[in-house]
Write a protein that holds these residues in place. Structure first.
Motif, PDB file in Angstrom:
ATOM      1  N   ALA A 171     -19.059  75.901 -59.591  1.00 41.13           N
ATOM      2  CA  ALA A 171     -18.817  76.353 -58.218  1.00 41.13           C
ATOM      3  C   ALA A 171     -17.914  77.588 -58.215  1.00 41.13           C
ATOM      4  N   PHE A 172     -16.970  77.650 -59.169  1.00 39.69           N
ATOM      5  CA  PHE A 172     -16.129  78.853 -59.270  1.00 39.69           C
ATOM      6  C   PHE A 172     -16.970  80.063 -59.675  1.00 39.69           C
ATOM      7  N   ALA A 173     -17.945  79.817 -60.555  1.00 35.27           N
ATOM      8  CA  ALA A 173     -18.810  80.926 -60.961  1.00 35.27           C
ATOM      9  C   ALA A 173     -19.600  81.426 -59.756  1.00 35.27           C
ATOM     10  N   VAL A 174     -20.218  80.475 -59.029  1.00 35.92           N
ATOM     11  CA  VAL A 174     -21.044  80.875 -57.880  1.00 35.92           C
ATOM     12  C   VAL A 174     -20.190  81.610 -56.854  1.00 35.92           C
ATOM     13  N   SER A 175     -18.994  81.047 -56.561  1.00 32.57           N
ATOM     14  CA  SER A 175     -18.219  81.660 -55.488  1.00 32.57           C
ATOM     15  C   SER A 175     -17.650  83.015 -55.920  1.00 32.57           C
ATOM     16  N   SER A 176     -17.328  83.171 -57.212  1.00 35.09           N
ATOM     17  CA  SER A 176     -16.861  84.502 -57.642  1.00 35.09           C
ATOM     18  C   SER A 176     -17.980  85.512 -57.481  1.00 35.09           C
ATOM     19  N   ASN A 177     -19.205  85.090 -57.834  1.00 42.24           N
ATOM     20  CA  ASN A 177     -20.335  85.995 -57.658  1.00 42.24           C
ATOM     21  C   ASN A 177     -20.450  86.393 -56.189  1.00 42.24           C
ATOM     22  N   MET A 178     -20.387  85.375 -55.318  1.00 38.53           N
ATOM     23  CA  MET A 178     -20.590  85.642 -53.897  1.00 38.53           C
ATOM     24  C   MET A 178     -19.489  86.537 -53.340  1.00 38.53           C
ATOM     25  N   PHE A 179     -18.257  86.306 -53.783  1.00 40.14           N
ATOM     26  CA  PHE A 179     -17.156  87.096 -53.260  1.00 40.14           C
ATOM     27  C   PHE A 179     -17.328  88.573 -53.638  1.00 40.14           C
ATOM     28  N   PHE A 180     -17.679  88.812 -54.891  1.00 40.64           N
ATOM     29  CA  PHE A 180     -17.825  90.204 -55.308  1.00 40.64           C
ATOM     30  C   PHE A 180     -19.113  90.835 -54.785  1.00 40.64           C
ATOM     31  N   THR A 181     -20.146  90.015 -54.588  1.00 39.24           N
ATOM     32  CA  THR A 181     -21.351  90.548 -53.940  1.00 39.24           C
ATOM     33  C   THR A 181     -20.991  90.967 -52.513  1.00 39.24           C
ATOM     34  N   PHE A 182     -20.210  90.123 -51.843  1.00 41.68           N
ATOM     35  CA  PHE A 182     -19.738  90.427 -50.492  1.00 41.68           C
ATOM     36  C   PHE A 182     -18.963  91.756 -50.496  1.00 41.68           C
ATOM     37  N   LEU A 183     -18.021  91.881 -51.449  1.00 42.98           N
ATOM     38  CA  LEU A 183     -17.208  93.104 -51.493  1.00 42.98           C
ATOM     39  C   LEU A 183     -18.079  94.345 -51.671  1.00 42.98           C
ATOM     40  N   ILE A 184     -19.047  94.260 -52.590  1.00 37.89           N
ATOM     41  CA  ILE A 184     -19.887  95.438 -52.838  1.00 37.89           C
ATOM     42  C   ILE A 184     -20.759  95.728 -51.608  1.00 37.89           C
ATOM     43  N   ALA A 185     -21.343  94.651 -51.042  1.00 28.84           N
ATOM     44  CA  ALA A 185     -22.193  94.850 -49.864  1.00 28.84           C
ATOM     45  C   ALA A 185     -21.373  95.482 -48.743  1.00 28.84           C
ATOM     46  N   GLN A 186     -20.132  95.031 -48.612  1.00 32.59           N
ATOM     47  CA  GLN A 186     -19.288  95.478 -47.522  1.00 32.59           C
ATOM     48  C   GLN A 186     -18.753  96.887 -47.777  1.00 32.59           C
ATOM     49  N   ALA A 187     -18.458  97.183 -49.027  1.00 34.76           N
ATOM     50  CA  ALA A 187     -17.694  98.402 -49.293  1.00 34.76           C
ATOM     51  C   ALA A 187     -18.512  99.560 -49.843  1.00 34.76           C
ATOM     52  N   PHE A 188     -19.698  99.277 -50.379  1.00 37.95           N
ATOM     53  CA  PHE A 188     -20.351 100.342 -51.140  1.00 37.95           C
ATOM     54  C   PHE A 188     -20.600 101.615 -50.328  1.00 37.95           C
ATOM     55  N   LEU A 189     -21.120 101.467 -49.109  1.00 37.50           N
ATOM     56  CA  LEU A 189     -21.458 102.684 -48.374  1.00 37.50           C
ATOM     57  C   LEU A 189     -20.202 103.484 -48.023  1.00 37.50           C
ATOM     58  N   SER A 190     -19.111 102.765 -47.746  1.00 34.56           N
ATOM     59  CA  SER A 190     -17.855 103.481 -47.482  1.00 34.56           C
ATOM     60  C   SER A 190     -17.339 104.129 -48.756  1.00 34.56           C
ATOM     61  N   MET A 191     -17.506 103.421 -49.886  1.00 33.17           N
ATOM     62  CA  MET A 191     -17.052 104.000 -51.152  1.00 33.17           C
ATOM     63  C   MET A 191     -17.861 105.245 -51.505  1.00 33.17           C
ATOM     64  N   LEU A 192     -19.171 105.165 -51.256  1.00 35.65           N
ATOM     65  CA  LEU A 192     -20.024 106.325 -51.529  1.00 35.65           C
ATOM     66  C   LEU A 192     -19.554 107.509 -50.679  1.00 35.65           C
ATOM     67  N   CYS A 193     -19.210 107.196 -49.440  1.00 44.35           N
ATOM     68  CA  CYS A 193     -18.770 108.233 -48.518  1.00 44.35           C
ATOM     69  C   CYS A 193     -17.451 108.858 -48.985  1.00 44.35           C
ATOM     70  N   ASN A 194     -16.521 107.997 -49.455  1.00 45.66           N
ATOM     71  CA  ASN A 194     -15.208 108.522 -49.840  1.00 45.66           C
ATOM     72  C   ASN A 194     -15.141 109.032 -51.269  1.00 45.66           C
ATOM     73  N   MET A 195     -15.777 108.299 -52.182  1.00 42.23           N
ATOM     74  CA  MET A 195     -15.639 108.670 -53.595  1.00 42.23           C
ATOM     75  C   MET A 195     -16.756 109.606 -54.052  1.00 42.23           C
ATOM     76  N   ARG A 196     -17.806 109.684 -53.288  1.00 38.06           N
ATOM     77  CA  ARG A 196     -18.977 110.514 -53.630  1.00 38.06           C
ATOM     78  C   ARG A 196     -19.481 110.187 -55.035  1.00 38.06           C
ATOM     79  N   ALA A 197     -19.796 111.218 -55.797  1.00 40.80           N
ATOM     80  CA  ALA A 197     -20.395 110.961 -57.120  1.00 40.80           C
ATOM     81  C   ALA A 197     -19.476 110.118 -58.005  1.00 40.80           C
ATOM     82  N   PHE A 198     -18.172 110.147 -57.703  1.00 46.91           N
ATOM     83  CA  PHE A 198     -17.233 109.439 -58.581  1.00 46.91           C
ATOM     84  C   PHE A 198     -17.442 107.930 -58.575  1.00 46.91           C
TER      85      PHE A 198
END
Ligand code: BGC
Length: 492
Positions: free
Chosen positions: A418-445
């Motif tokens: 369950a810790f494995a599943v929830s860690s996956n979900m938490f980081f999937t959530f973070l990437i889903a939530q943050a990626f477009l903003s990160m792309l906007c701010n960090m650009r190619a970096f």
């Protein structure tokens, strides 16, 4: 090695039609997960959907400022995509209880019912609340399915095929993602309710999983652990296709006797001796997400538009990466029990590092905020994305699920997983939530950011991840943890 061979002789087995049917039906849980991953990106790009639920976002999209890296950055849309993973995160712990008390089969049944209701609710949604409740039901289903299916597959597989059988889960995940991309491609032209079709079609794999959960057997381990020794013995004979299963039966019985003395699995999991599998399970899942895979799975069409493709061309490129993902997973099905887990993970780190760093370098050198790449440059980026997806698909994708499902002793197996599943979900959530903003701010970096993590995870595998190929699950402590130069210090 010698030990393992001796052990295999002790645990005879033959392939039976019934056991193969069980593997495939259970793997439909992976198809559901993959469908949910693949469907939301396309749906949130549909104007009809935006007008219905997110009119202000649609308005903004029409007047979006033309900045390559920022035009799709929207917090609410990202929240729609990512809410599913938060629900899954929470429910994986409930699923672990159900898995221990009522078995893997029942947990898979619950997952399928949650998936069916989630699909119906979101396809029929009249307002944003129905839509969100639908997402939450699907997320709860993912928590239950992802907890039970990999464990089910690892427990039911004969030891020498455990890797391959478990990877059927990931294989179905990739088929689910691909299927969802194709569905979106078709429904994006169906006005005004194409999005309802996209969301509703999730009901198809859910139905297969529901039927599957009735047909499949309970795992012998779960039966014996819950005191049904006779049923456990009969099931073991049935799935191994031979009469003489006594050695394996005795081993499972011994493991469940130890497990029955542990009344509080979560307390036991926090003990020093549980740290090796726990740390590895969590890190594998966290690293799996920090490869950046879901930046591509969720946002491939957006990414390809960023580098200058038109709408259709970018959808097509997303379909190409989807095919690469499915086919490359087959490589790991064939290789994992032969070359082992470590080689696959290490090789992939090299390939993923090179591709992420090269994508970053090309974008940095050639993509300005408002211009676009030349045709050749854009084609090279697609090629690099394929190289990246390919290596993920035969390594961190499947092994992120396989290794945590095969390394915990029975007493902490469902809780640890369950810790494995929830860690996956938490980081999937973070990437889903943050990626477009990160792309906007960090650009190619942002691509260098992922490359940096890939380097770290390579070191982690090299120094800290022991090989678990061909080791029976219930002998992990003796044969793996107690033999490892670092982890043996944690063992009693
Ligand atoms: C990961 C998902 C990912 C998928 C890609 C899975 O193993 O958990 O987050 O989208 O692989 O195929």
């Amino acid at each position: 090695m010698v030990d393992t061979e001796k052990h295999e002789q002790n645990f005879p087995s033959k392939l039976t039609v019934y056991v193969v049917v069980c593997w495939i039906l259970a793997a439909f849980g992976g198809l559901m997960f993959g469908y949910d991953i693949g469907i939301s990106g396309g749906v949130t790009a549909m104007d009809d959907f935006l007008i219905h639920f997110f009119p202000t976002v649609h308005e903004r999209k029409l007047h979006a400022e033309e900045n390559n890296y920022c035009k799709y950055d929207d917090r609410y849309l990202q929240l729609f995509t990512s809410s599913l993973y938060l629900a899954a995160l929470v429910s994986s712990f409930g699923a672990s209880e159900v898995c221990t008390k009522f078995g893997r089969k029942t947990t898979i049944l619950v997952a399928s019912v949650l998936f069916l209701s989630g699909a119906a609710m979101s396809a029929g949604a009249q307002n944003i609340w129905m839509l969100i409740i639908g997402r939450i039901l699907l997320g709860l289903g993912v928590g239950f399915g992802n907890e039970a299916v990999p464990l089910f597959l690892s427990e039911i597989a004969p030891v020498e095929r455990r890797g391959a059988v478990n990877i059927l889960f990931q294989f179905f995940v990739t088929i689910g993602i691909f299927f969802a991309n194709l569905v979106n491609y078709g429904t994006s032209k169906m006005h005004p309710y194409g999005w309802r079709v996209s969301l509703g079609l999730a009901g198809v794999p859910a139905l297969f999983l529901f039927i599957g959960s009735i047909v499949i057997t309970e795992t012998p381990t779960s039966l014996i652990e819950r005191g049904n020794e006779t049923a456990g013995h009969i099931t073991l004979r049935k799935i191994r296709g031979v009469d003489n299963v006594n050695a394996e039966f005795e081993q499972i019985k011994a493991a469940s006797e130890i497990a029955s003395q542990v009344k509080h699995p979560y307390k036991k999991l926090m003990k020093r001796s549980s740290m090796p599998p726990l740390i590895i399970a969590i890190l594998l899942q966290v690293f799996q997400q920090l490869t950046g895979i879901n930046a591509i799975m969720f946002y491939a069409p957006v990414l390809f538009q960023t580098v200058g493709f038109k709408n259709d061309a970018s959808l097509l490129s997303a379909v190409i990466t989807g095919i690469v993902n499915v086919i490359s997973t087959l490589v790991s099905i064939f290789a994992v029990d032969k070359v082992g887990r470590r080689i696959l993970l290490l090789q992939a780190c090299v390939q993923m590092f090179i591709s992420q760093a090269a994508i970053g370098a090309i974008l940095l050198a050639f993509l300005s905020t408002t211009g676009s790449l030349t045709k050749l440059q854009a084609a090279i980026v697609v090629g690099l994305v394929c190289l990246f997806v390919m290596s993920f698909a035969w390594s961190w994708g499947p092994l992120g699920w396989l290794i945590p499902s095969e390394t915990f002793p029975l007493e902490t197996r469902t809780a640890g997983f369950a810790f494995a599943v929830s860690s996956n979900m938490f980081f999937t959530f973070l990437i889903a939530q943050a990626f477009l903003s990160m792309l906007c701010n960090m650009r190619a970096f942002i691509f260098f950011f992922f490359a940096g993590w890939i380097l770290k995870m390579g070191l982690f595998v090299y120094f800290l991840l022991p090989e678990t190929k061909n080791v029976p699950i219930d002998l992990m402590a003796e044969r793996v943890w107690k033999q490892h130069p670092v982890w043996k210090k944690f063992m009693d």
